[in-house]
Write an enzyme that holds these catalytic residues in place. Structure first.
Site, PDB file in Angstrom:
ATOM      1  CG  ASP A 264      40.437  44.643  33.006  1.00  9.24           C
ATOM      2  OD1 ASP A 264      39.405  45.188  32.591  1.00  9.24           O
ATOM      3  OD2 ASP A 264      40.417  43.794  33.918  1.00  9.24           O
TER       4      ASP A 264
ATOM      5  CD  GLN B 195      38.540  19.255  27.425  1.00  9.62           C
ATOM      6  OE1 GLN B 195      37.626  18.452  27.541  1.00  9.62           O
ATOM      7  NE2 GLN B 195      38.925  20.062  28.404  1.00  9.62           N
TER       8      GLN B 195
ATOM      9  CE  LYS C 151      37.182  43.138  33.722  1.00 10.42           C
ATOM     10  NZ  LYS C 151      38.099  42.860  34.758  1.00 10.42           N
TER      11      LYS C 151
ATOM     12  CB  CYS D 189      40.783  40.237  33.546  1.00  8.10           C
ATOM     13  SG  CYS D 189      40.857  40.784  35.262  1.00  8.10           S
TER      14      CYS D 189
HETATM   15  N1  TIU Z   1      42.746  42.447  34.617  1.00 12.16           N
HETATM   16  C1  TIU Z   1      43.325  41.485  35.328  1.00 12.16           C
HETATM   17  O1  TIU Z   1      43.781  40.483  34.803  1.00 12.16           O
HETATM   18  N2  TIU Z   1      43.443  41.698  36.702  1.00 12.16           N
HETATM   19  C2  TIU Z   1      44.411  41.148  37.483  1.00 12.16           C
HETATM   20  O2  TIU Z   1      44.433  41.355  38.674  1.00 12.16           O
HETATM   21  N3  TIU Z   1      45.361  40.391  36.854  1.00 12.16           N
HETATM   22  C3  TIU Z   1      46.475  39.826  37.386  1.00 12.16           C
HETATM   23  O3  TIU Z   1      47.125  39.054  36.689  1.00 12.16           O
HETATM   24  N4  TIU Z   1      46.835  40.119  38.614  1.00 12.16           N
END
Ligand code: TIU
Length: 220
Positions: free
Chosen positions: A24, A202, A129, A162
């Site tokens: 992302d 852990q 996704k 994500c």
């Molecule tokens: N890709 C991802 O982390 N999507 C989010 O919405 N992240 C946030 O931290 N908002």
């Protein structure tokens, strides 16, 4: 087999069975005017991950390692956007609404694109996704199994959302994940630190964490 100094212990890289997974790194999260900014975040906090991820991407390409990119987003008709996700946050502008870089987190819009520094090239699968995890409602697992991938080198944003969700999904599916700490980022420094700590705690309950320089040294 290159051994990479990592926490909580060395990660034995098997390059032929490893893929680089870049999560992302989209304009909607990294540039002003996108979803991250709409949520009230300082997008500058994520941009430090771009240059180290670029170096890792170039090294992976040079090593002929499989590279996979993901993008969080939705169909233009929003048919795959759960109403709960759309409602969440009571935002003045939310997913699907027009923003400075097109409709927020909608496929095909400028903001949904991967930042130019990390643009995919031919032969690198791009996974679109609808959720936070890259395995949910995608063909990522089929692509990985089809190429006998067992290890994932993970970069991307955001560390606790994500990246963490994807690493947990991968771990439950039997993949070993090495997360490159400087190639991830969060709008919240304390969540970045905690997100990495939770992965390596852990005995590496979800995987390994290392600085990208260690991977670059192993690949060179
Ligand atoms: N890709 C991802 O982390 N999507 C989010 O919405 N992240 C946030 O931290 N908002």
């Amino acid at each position: 087999m290159p051994s990479i100094g990592a926490a909580p212990y060395a990660f034995d890289l098997r390059p032929a069975a490893a893929a680089l997974l870049i999560i992302d790194m989209q304009r909607d999260f990294l540039e002003p005017g996108g979803f991250g900014a709409v949520l009230g975040n300082d997008v500058a906090r994520l941009r430090g991950a771009i240059a180290p991820t670029r170096a890792v991407l170039e090294a992976a390409r040079a090593a002929a390692m499989l590279v996979i990119h993901t993008r969080e987003g939705h169909r233009p008709d929003l048919a795959d956007l759960p109403p709960a996700k759309r409602r969440r946050g009571n935002l003045p502008i939310g997913i699907g609404d027009p923003g400075p870089m097109g409709r927020i987190l909608v496929r095909g819009e400028p903001g949904h694109d991967i930042v130019p520094e990390l643009a995919p090239i031919a032969g690198e699968p791009v996974i679109d996704k609808p959720g936070k995890g890259a395995f949910h409602a995608t063909d990522l697992e089929a692509i990985l199994r089809g190429r006998a991938i067992a290890q994932l080198i993970v970069c991307g944003v955001t560390t606790e959302v994500c990246v963490n969700t994807t690493v947990r999904e991968a771990n439950d599916r039997g993949f070993d994940c090495l997360v490159l700490e400087d190639c991830t980022g969060s709008y919240f420094p304390e969540f970045h630190a905690a997100g990495l700590a939770m992965i390596r705690a852990q005995g590496g309950i979800f995987g390994w964490v290392a600085p990208s320089a260690r991977l670059l040294a192993a690949l060179s």
